[in-house]
Each structure stands twice: as structure tokens, then as C-alpha cells.
Design an enzyme around this catalytic site. Structure first.
Site, mmCIF file in Angstrom:
data_model
loop_
_atom_site.group_PDB
_atom_site.id
_atom_site.type_symbol
_atom_site.label_atom_id
_atom_site.label_comp_id
_atom_site.label_asym_id
_atom_site.label_seq_id
_atom_site.Cartn_x
_atom_site.Cartn_y
_atom_site.Cartn_z
ATOM 1 N N CYS A 132 0.821 -1.228 0.000
ATOM 2 C CA CYS A 132 0.000 0.000 0.000
ATOM 3 C C CYS A 132 0.847 1.267 0.000
ATOM 4 O O CYS A 132 0.345 2.346 -0.289
ATOM 5 C CB CYS A 132 -0.930 -0.002 1.206
ATOM 6 S SG CYS A 132 -1.898 -1.503 1.309
ATOM 7 N N HIS A 272 -3.587 6.671 2.828
ATOM 8 C CA HIS A 272 -3.963 5.378 2.239
ATOM 9 C C HIS A 272 -5.380 5.051 2.706
ATOM 10 O O HIS A 272 -5.706 5.180 3.886
ATOM 11 C CB HIS A 272 -2.968 4.314 2.686
ATOM 12 C CG HIS A 272 -3.385 2.933 2.329
ATOM 13 N ND1 HIS A 272 -3.857 2.607 1.083
ATOM 14 C CD2 HIS A 272 -3.424 1.783 3.067
ATOM 15 C CE1 HIS A 272 -4.173 1.327 1.065
ATOM 16 N NE2 HIS A 272 -3.915 0.802 2.252
ATOM 17 N N ASN A 302 -10.052 -0.626 -0.162
ATOM 18 C CA ASN A 302 -8.588 -0.564 -0.129
ATOM 19 C C ASN A 302 -8.039 -1.076 -1.459
ATOM 20 O O ASN A 302 -8.159 -2.263 -1.761
ATOM 21 C CB ASN A 302 -8.087 -1.422 1.049
ATOM 22 C CG ASN A 302 -6.572 -1.417 1.194
ATOM 23 O OD1 ASN A 302 -5.849 -0.960 0.305
ATOM 24 N ND2 ASN A 302 -6.095 -1.940 2.314
HETATM 25 N N1 ACO Z 1 -18.361 -9.232 8.970
HETATM 26 C C1 ACO Z 1 -18.799 -9.516 10.218
HETATM 27 N N2 ACO Z 1 -17.979 -9.806 11.226
HETATM 28 C C2 ACO Z 1 -16.661 -9.803 10.975
HETATM 29 C C3 ACO Z 1 -16.139 -9.518 9.705
HETATM 30 C C4 ACO Z 1 -17.054 -9.208 8.680
HETATM 31 N N3 ACO Z 1 -16.657 -8.916 7.421
HETATM 32 N N4 ACO Z 1 -14.799 -9.565 9.766
HETATM 33 C C5 ACO Z 1 -14.475 -9.906 11.020
HETATM 34 N N5 ACO Z 1 -15.607 -10.044 11.762
HETATM 35 C C6 ACO Z 1 -15.725 -10.408 13.148
HETATM 36 C C7 ACO Z 1 -14.537 -11.171 13.650
HETATM 37 O O1 ACO Z 1 -14.664 -12.537 13.348
HETATM 38 C C8 ACO Z 1 -14.593 -10.887 15.126
HETATM 39 O O2 ACO Z 1 -15.544 -11.755 15.691
HETATM 40 P P1 ACO Z 1 -15.273 -12.405 17.135
HETATM 41 O O3 ACO Z 1 -15.162 -11.243 18.081
HETATM 42 O O4 ACO Z 1 -16.477 -13.269 17.341
HETATM 43 O O5 ACO Z 1 -13.988 -13.161 16.990
HETATM 44 C C9 ACO Z 1 -15.154 -9.460 15.187
HETATM 45 O O6 ACO Z 1 -15.773 -9.220 13.915
HETATM 46 C C10 ACO Z 1 -14.107 -8.408 15.437
HETATM 47 O O7 ACO Z 1 -13.034 -8.645 14.575
HETATM 48 P P2 ACO Z 1 -11.745 -7.758 14.658
HETATM 49 O O8 ACO Z 1 -10.689 -8.339 13.797
HETATM 50 O O9 ACO Z 1 -11.434 -7.479 16.071
HETATM 51 O O10 ACO Z 1 -12.302 -6.405 13.983
HETATM 52 P P3 ACO Z 1 -11.570 -5.044 13.892
HETATM 53 O O11 ACO Z 1 -12.347 -4.040 14.584
HETATM 54 O O12 ACO Z 1 -10.095 -5.133 14.199
HETATM 55 O O13 ACO Z 1 -11.682 -4.719 12.319
HETATM 56 C C11 ACO Z 1 -10.376 -4.792 10.310
HETATM 57 C C12 ACO Z 1 -11.096 -5.595 11.394
HETATM 58 C C13 ACO Z 1 -11.417 -3.977 9.569
HETATM 59 C C14 ACO Z 1 -9.670 -5.733 9.361
HETATM 60 C C15 ACO Z 1 -9.362 -3.819 10.963
HETATM 61 O O14 ACO Z 1 -8.584 -4.526 11.875
HETATM 62 C C16 ACO Z 1 -8.461 -3.144 9.960
HETATM 63 O O15 ACO Z 1 -8.884 -2.298 9.195
HETATM 64 N N6 ACO Z 1 -7.141 -3.446 9.983
HETATM 65 C C17 ACO Z 1 -6.177 -2.774 9.143
HETATM 66 C C18 ACO Z 1 -6.214 -3.193 7.713
HETATM 67 C C19 ACO Z 1 -5.209 -2.380 6.907
HETATM 68 O O16 ACO Z 1 -4.951 -1.232 7.192
HETATM 69 N N7 ACO Z 1 -4.581 -2.919 5.924
HETATM 70 C C20 ACO Z 1 -3.619 -2.082 5.206
HETATM 71 C C21 ACO Z 1 -2.648 -2.811 4.567
HETATM 72 S S1 ACO Z 1 -3.335 -3.926 3.391
HETATM 73 C C22 ACO Z 1 -2.055 -4.292 2.330
HETATM 74 O O17 ACO Z 1 -0.939 -3.911 2.514
HETATM 75 C C23 ACO Z 1 -2.375 -5.096 1.102
#
Ligand code: ACO
Length: 345
Positions: A132, A272, A302
Site C-alpha cells: 500500500c 492510504h 482498499n
Molecule cells: N463481517 C462480520 N464480522 C466480521 C467480519 C465481517 N466482514 N470480519 C471480522 N468479523 C468479526 C470477527 O470474526 C470478530 O468476531 P469475534 O469477536 O467473534 O472473533 C469481530 O468481527 C471483530 O473482529 P476484529 O478483527 O477485532 O475487527 P476489527 O475491529 O479489528 O476490524 C479490520 C477488522 C477492519 C480488518 C481492521 O482490523 C483493519 O482495518 N485493519 C487494518 C487493515 C489495513 O490497514 N490494511 C492495510 C494494509 S493492506 C495491504 O498492505 C495489502
């Protein structure tokens, strides 16, 4: 005769022996595939909801390339727009850099395929992989060729067909990504506006946080790698989130320090486009107002290396950014990698 007003920032280039040269961004362009995949469509594929995706990420829809469309097609379309706007013929391009983690194939470089599609016969071409952060890394590499007077015109493209490596069975990741491309034409234009500084960073110790393990020399493609789903993007979302906020703030602060400016002098911050909550946290920590933060992730998700380039094009096309404004680009991605650039637009 009136003397020119003193600039309100330091130009770090002046401390190098660049003699009034500027790496100017002559024009930008972008391309988004036509097909739209909405959150409601994803509800039919994995156990998720529009409500979860919007509140946890800010994303409402993303674009999906057609099966026959490859990353080089998206890249070439964005590049054609940028070249046309810059009034630069493809034959004038000296170098093409394509930042991508979804090349058309293992090799040759996607940049070579783009060179052929554009008819940029004189251009050298190579790919750059910084996930990214790729577009910002690409700007810095391109700038070095311009400032050393090696080349006059460099095309920097961020392009991804991320949907080709998304695991459509993994709700943690498949809701986040989209396809697209953005391009910038860099030129040596003496004493013009342009790139003031770029900061880049990396931390390979955290390489396991975002990766696609299969298909390289460590895990060459085999029945086993396919069965184990190693050819898809894997991510530790929570850890990535924390690292993203810290690294983006550090890079942005360092870039501003080098230009001796504070956040209030920046017209527009183009982060980003990974997650609305990351963008809000970065803006808050930097002391930026919500109006300074440019956000378009609700439409495109993204798009990794393409994300900042697409957003920059939209900021310019919509009139949000005017010539002379200071703009900051800041990104973070797999590697880990990060980067920030300050540009006098
Ligand atoms: N729909 C419903 N529930 C979901 C989904 C979904 N799509 N995805 C995850 N959940 C659930 C999980 O299973 C978890 O359930 P549990 O508590 O029963 O285990 C719950 O939601 C919370 O999951 P978390 O992973 O804690 O959710 P979080 O608030 O951290 O959000 C996310 C997840 C959106 C991926 C976030 O962590 C994020 O944006 N991370 C950064 C991503 C990023 O910046 N990437 C950049 C680089 S990418 C690259 O370089 C190619």
C-alpha cells in the site's frame, strides 16, 4: 520591481545541490473498473452485514475488474489519462515504474507490459513492490531519477487487481479490497511546484502481519499450496491497524519537520484508504481537522498501491486541491512499509 514573497516552508531540496531543479507532478490520472460490488452483494458470499462493514471500515462499495482485465490494463488506462492531461506523448516517457502486489504474472514485470500497451518505446520499465506504500515509494524513486537528471519524464503508476488474490471465503479480508489504478507524470521543470520531500520506512520483522505466502521461492506453487489456500492475501487485521496508525503518524511528522511546516499549513492530507477508523485516528493524532483529511474509501475500498494515487486524482479533479497548495500523502502496508510525501501542488 516587486520581489517574490518568501516561501512559507523550507524546501529540503535546496540543501542538496539541485540548482533550482524541481520534480514536478505534471498531471495525474486514474482508472476504476466499471463493475461495482456493494456490501449487500458480499452479504450473499460470506457471513457479514452492510452495518458491520460500514461501522468497522467505512467501506460501502468497491470496484471489481473484469476477468479478462489484468493489472497492466488498469495501469495503462490510468497512465493514458495522466499523459494526456500532461500533454506528454508516450514516446517521451523515459521510465515507467509500476507499484503493485498483483502483477499480471510472476515475470516479466507489469511495467514492461504497460510500456507495450502505451507504445512508450523509449522507456525503461520495472515494478516496485511496497504494497500500500508503493505509490509513495514510486514517487521517491522517480524523483531520484529526475533530480539526478538521468531522466526528464517518469511515469509512476500504482495499480492493483486485488480481487485476484482475495480469499472470498475469509470475511476478515474479502470485504476490504477493490481494484483500480492511479498514475502520475513526473517531470523536471526548473523552479516549478513539485515534490518537497518523501520519507520511507520498513520493518521486515513484522512481515507476517500481511502476506501472500504461496507462489514464491519459499512456497512454490503446488497442489499443497493450493489446498492450503496460500495463494490468497492473509492479514492480522488488529495488529496491522495499530502499526498503521503509529507508522503513518511518524512518517507524516518527519516529513513536515523536514519542510519546517506544521499541520495547519497543509491544505489536504491524502492517506492510504484502508479503514476510516485508521484515517480518523491518524488525523486526530496529527492535529488535523476533519476537513483536511481526504477520504474516498466508501466508494473504492482498499486498492493498496493504487489507493493514494486514485485519491490524489480525485482531490485534483474535484478542485479540492489547487496549484500552490501543500498536500501530504501518507501510506502504510505489507512489508511492513510506510511512507509520507509533502508536495507543493
Ligand atoms: N463481517 C462480520 N464480522 C466480521 C467480519 C465481517 N466482514 N470480519 C471480522 N468479523 C468479526 C470477527 O470474526 C470478530 O468476531 P469475534 O469477536 O467473534 O472473533 C469481530 O468481527 C471483530 O473482529 P476484529 O478483527 O477485532 O475487527 P476489527 O475491529 O479489528 O476490524 C479490520 C477488522 C477492519 C480488518 C481492521 O482490523 C483493519 O482495518 N485493519 C487494518 C487493515 C489495513 O490497514 N490494511 C492495510 C494494509 S493492506 C495491504 O498492505 C495489502
Amino acid at each position: 520591481m516587486k520581489s517574490a514573497p518568501a516561501p512559507h516552508f523550507k524546501n529540503p531540496r535546496a540543501s542538496h545541490n539541485f540548482q533550482g531543479q524541481t520534480c514536478s507532478i505534471a498531471a495525474v490520472g486514474s482508472y476504476l473498473p466499471e463493475r461495482v460490488l456493494r456490501n449487500a452483494d458480499l452479504e450473499k458470499i460470506v457471513e457479514t452485514s452492510d452495518e458491520w462493514i460500514v461501522t468497522r471500515t467505512g467501506i460501502r462499495e468497491r470496484r471489481i475488474a473484469a476477468p479478462e482485465e489484468a493489472t497492466s490494463d488498469l495501469a495503462a488506462k490510468a497512465a493514458r489519462t495522466a499523459l494526456e492531461r500532461a500533454g506528454v506523448a508516450a514516446e517521451q516517457v523515459d521510465l515507467i515504474i509500476v507499484a503493485t502486489i498483483t502483477p499480471d504474472m510472476g515475470f516479466p514485470a507489469t511495467a514492461c507490459l504497460v510500456q507495450q500497451k502505451l507504445g512508450a518505446k523509449r522507456a525503461a520499465a520495472f515494478d516496485l513492490e511496497a504494497a500500500c506504500s508503493g505509490f509513495i515509494y514510486g514517487l521517491e524513486v522517480g524523483q531520484q531519477f529526475i533530480m539526478s537528471r538521468t531522466y526528464n519524464t517518469v511515469l509512476v503508476i500504482g495499480a492493483e487487481k486485488l480481487t485476484s488474490i482475495v480469499n472470498w471465503q475469509d470475511r476478515n479480508t474479502c470485504v476490504l479490497f477493490g481494484d483500480g489504478a492511479g498514475a502520475a507524470v513526473l517531470q523536471n521543470r526548473p523552479n516549478a511546484h513539485g515534490l518537497l520531500t518523501v520519507r520511507m520506512g520498513a520493518d521486515g520483522a513484522k512481515s507476517n502481519l500481511i502476506r501472500m505466502p504461496g507462489g514464491g521461492s519459499l512456497h512454490p506453487a503446488s497442489m499443497q499450496t493450493v489446498v492450503s489456500r496460500l495463494h490468497y492475501l492473509q492479514m492480522e487485521g488488529k495488529e496491522v491497524f495499530k502499526n498503521a496508525v503509529t507508522a503513518m503518524c511518524t512518517a507524516a511528522t518527519e516529513a513536515m519537520r523536514r519542510c519546517e511546516i506544521d499541520i495547519s499549513q497543509i491544505k489536504c492530507i491524502i492517506p492510504h484508504q484502508a479503514n476510516r477508523r485508521i484515517i480518523d485516528a491518524v488525523g486526530e493524532r496529527l492535529g488535523a481537522t476533519p476537513e483536511q483529511m481526504f477520504i474516498n474509501l466508501e466508494k473504492f475500498g482498499n486498492t493498496s498501491a493504487a489507493s493514494v494515487a486514485i485519491a490524489l486524482d480525485e482531490a485534483v479533479s474535484s478542485g479540492r486541491l489547487q496549484r500552490g497548495d501543500l498536500v501530504m500523502l501518507v501510506a502504510f502496508g505489507a512489508g511492513l512499509t510506510w511512507g509520507a510525501a509533502v508536495i507543493e501542488w
